[in-house]
Design a protein around this motif. Sequence first.
Motif, PDB file in Angstrom:
ATOM      1  N   ARG A  46       0.898  -1.350   0.091  1.00  0.00           N
ATOM      2  CA  ARG A  46      -0.076  -0.046   0.045  1.00  0.00           C
ATOM      3  C   ARG A  46       0.918   1.219  -0.011  1.00  0.00           C
ATOM      4  NH1 ARG A  46      -3.778  -1.057   5.059  1.00  0.00           N
ATOM      5  NH2 ARG A  46      -1.878  -1.767   5.838  1.00  0.00           N
ATOM      6  N   ASN A  47       0.450   2.376  -0.569  1.00  0.00           N
ATOM      7  CA  ASN A  47       1.186   3.610  -0.721  1.00  0.00           C
ATOM      8  C   ASN A  47       1.090   4.047   0.885  1.00  0.00           C
ATOM      9  OD1 ASN A  47       1.104   3.433  -3.147  1.00  0.00           O
ATOM     10  ND2 ASN A  47      -0.800   4.635  -3.351  1.00  0.00           N
ATOM     11  N   VAL A  48       2.283   4.869   1.053  1.00  0.00           N
ATOM     12  CA  VAL A  48       2.597   5.384   2.617  1.00  0.00           C
ATOM     13  C   VAL A  48       2.631   6.916   2.412  1.00  0.00           C
ATOM     14  CG1 VAL A  48       4.394   5.407   4.199  1.00  0.00           C
ATOM     15  CG2 VAL A  48       3.960   3.409   2.989  1.00  0.00           C
ATOM     16  N   THR A  49       1.810   7.507   3.362  1.00  0.00           N
ATOM     17  CA  THR A  49       1.921   8.984   3.508  1.00  0.00           C
ATOM     18  C   THR A  49       2.492   9.204   5.017  1.00  0.00           C
ATOM     19  OG1 THR A  49      -0.137   9.137   2.544  1.00  0.00           O
ATOM     20  CG2 THR A  49       0.666  11.104   3.707  1.00  0.00           C
ATOM     21  N   ILE A  50       3.804  10.319   4.575  1.00  0.00           N
ATOM     22  CA  ILE A  50       4.413  10.761   5.832  1.00  0.00           C
ATOM     23  C   ILE A  50       3.948  11.884   6.206  1.00  0.00           C
ATOM     24  CG2 ILE A  50       6.711  11.186   6.621  1.00  0.00           C
ATOM     25  CD1 ILE A  50       7.929   9.261   4.870  1.00  0.00           C
ATOM     26  N   TYR A  51       3.522  12.093   7.559  1.00  0.00           N
ATOM     27  CA  TYR A  51       3.071  13.461   7.902  1.00  0.00           C
ATOM     28  C   TYR A  51       4.088  14.133   8.845  1.00  0.00           C
ATOM     29  CZ  TYR A  51      -1.605  11.418   6.856  1.00  0.00           C
ATOM     30  OH  TYR A  51      -2.611  10.936   6.095  1.00  0.00           O
ATOM     31  N   THR A  52       4.614  15.097   8.437  1.00  0.00           N
ATOM     32  CA  THR A  52       5.651  15.895   9.258  1.00  0.00           C
ATOM     33  C   THR A  52       5.147  17.070   9.953  1.00  0.00           C
ATOM     34  OG1 THR A  52       7.011  15.210   7.317  1.00  0.00           O
ATOM     35  CG2 THR A  52       7.724  17.123   8.705  1.00  0.00           C
ATOM     36  N   GLY A  53       5.384  17.281  11.322  1.00  0.00           N
ATOM     37  CA  GLY A  53       5.137  18.200  12.279  1.00  0.00           C
ATOM     38  C   GLY A  53       6.632  18.826  12.504  1.00  0.00           C
ATOM     39  N   LEU A  54       6.159  19.810  13.362  1.00  0.00           N
ATOM     40  CA  LEU A  54       7.258  20.764  13.887  1.00  0.00           C
ATOM     41  C   LEU A  54       8.065  20.049  15.114  1.00  0.00           C
ATOM     42  CD1 LEU A  54       5.739  24.301  14.406  1.00  0.00           C
ATOM     43  CD2 LEU A  54       6.677  23.244  12.418  1.00  0.00           C
ATOM     44  N   TRP A  55       7.421  19.013  15.639  1.00  0.00           N
ATOM     45  CA  TRP A  55       8.249  18.201  16.577  1.00  0.00           C
ATOM     46  C   TRP A  55       8.340  16.639  16.168  1.00  0.00           C
ATOM     47  CZ3 TRP A  55      10.756  21.969  19.152  1.00  0.00           C
ATOM     48  CH2 TRP A  55       9.955  23.179  19.044  1.00  0.00           C
ATOM     49  N   ILE A  56       7.278  16.040  15.686  1.00  0.00           N
ATOM     50  CA  ILE A  56       7.142  14.695  15.606  1.00  0.00           C
ATOM     51  C   ILE A  56       6.915  14.373  14.051  1.00  0.00           C
ATOM     52  CG2 ILE A  56       6.502  14.314  17.837  1.00  0.00           C
ATOM     53  CD1 ILE A  56       3.638  14.115  16.812  1.00  0.00           C
ATOM     54  N   LYS A  57       7.263  13.266  13.527  1.00  0.00           N
ATOM     55  CA  LYS A  57       6.934  12.682  12.152  1.00  0.00           C
ATOM     56  C   LYS A  57       6.220  11.366  12.237  1.00  0.00           C
ATOM     57  CE  LYS A  57       9.910  12.919   8.848  1.00  0.00           C
ATOM     58  NZ  LYS A  57      11.316  12.752   8.078  1.00  0.00           N
ATOM     59  N   CYS A  58       5.276  11.166  11.586  1.00  0.00           N
ATOM     60  CA  CYS A  58       4.482   9.836  11.557  1.00  0.00           C
ATOM     61  C   CYS A  58       4.228   9.400   9.980  1.00  0.00           C
ATOM     62  CB  CYS A  58       2.938  10.122  12.174  1.00  0.00           C
ATOM     63  SG  CYS A  58       1.853   8.905  12.191  1.00  0.00           S
ATOM     64  N   ALA A  59       4.395   8.071   9.843  1.00  0.00           N
ATOM     65  CA  ALA A  59       4.128   7.319   8.572  1.00  0.00           C
ATOM     66  C   ALA A  59       3.272   6.592   8.734  1.00  0.00           C
ATOM     67  CB  ALA A  59       5.310   6.804   8.198  1.00  0.00           C
ATOM     68  N   ARG A  60       2.063   6.581   7.738  1.00  0.00           N
ATOM     69  CA  ARG A  60       1.004   5.803   7.852  1.00  0.00           C
ATOM     70  C   ARG A  60       0.556   5.272   6.425  1.00  0.00           C
ATOM     71  NH1 ARG A  60      -3.163  10.251  10.545  1.00  0.00           N
ATOM     72  NH2 ARG A  60      -2.099  10.361  12.548  1.00  0.00           N
ATOM     73  N   PHE A  61       0.236   3.929   6.472  1.00  0.00           N
ATOM     74  CA  PHE A  61      -0.523   3.268   5.081  1.00  0.00           C
ATOM     75  C   PHE A  61      -1.550   3.972   4.840  1.00  0.00           C
ATOM     76  CE2 PHE A  61       2.365  -0.617   6.532  1.00  0.00           C
ATOM     77  CZ  PHE A  61       3.254  -0.305   5.360  1.00  0.00           C
TER      78      PHE A  61
END
Length: 245
Positions: A46-61
């Motif tokens: 599945r495709n992956v989307t990386i959510y970038t913030g100022l303090w944390i980063k999160c990768a989700r399918f």
Amino acid sequence: MGCRDVHAATVLAFLSGTASVAGLLAAVLLPNWRQMRLYTYNKNERNVTIYTGLWIKCARFDGSRDCVIYDPQWYTAVDQLDLRVLQFALPLSMFTAVSALFLCMIGMCNTAFVSSVPNVKLAKCLVNSAGCHLVAGLLFLLACAICLTPSIWVIFYNSYLNRKYEPVFSFDISVFIAIASAGGLFFTSVLLFLWYCACKSLPSPFWQPLYSHAPSMHSYASQPYSARSRLSAMEIDIPVVTHTS
């Protein structure tokens, strides 16, 4: 003066500033400043989307709400210049806006709950006077400029990243929250500036306070003239010219 009472305009400005600071806090904490969408040609993945913030980063399918990769130490290794600037700009903007809110709150509390006439030096700013409105409005305007400039820069820097690499970057909801919060700070400063201009030019009976109190309470104006001085007549000596024949 009536302008030193607690009015609807000052309360609305205080509530608007509080909501704007809450929006800035949400924009700082949410990991939704930039998305990087990674595509795969493997039908079994599945495709992956990386959510970038100022303090944390999160990768989700795609289709999942759980973070496959969660990086709480992202703030130490931010490699994007706009986000690095925002790490300093947004907390500074929040501190400036909170200072203005604290000034407004002190002014309203000193006016509403202190029955004695304050010190002359205190009344210049720490009571709901025109000087208090002006200083708080300038602080809100400064907080708006500090927040709005780097938030808009994120949109242009996102286009720069798409041109430099691949068109996989897009800005997220935190950009809109920060811009809306900056608009709220600007609205708050405009309210206080209008209140400052009105209090400098309009008579105090034009503004009706939110609460009613005895006429002698919170009276900062000087005592009126006596009845004798108001009713005294004006005497004018008019010379009389006579002609003699």
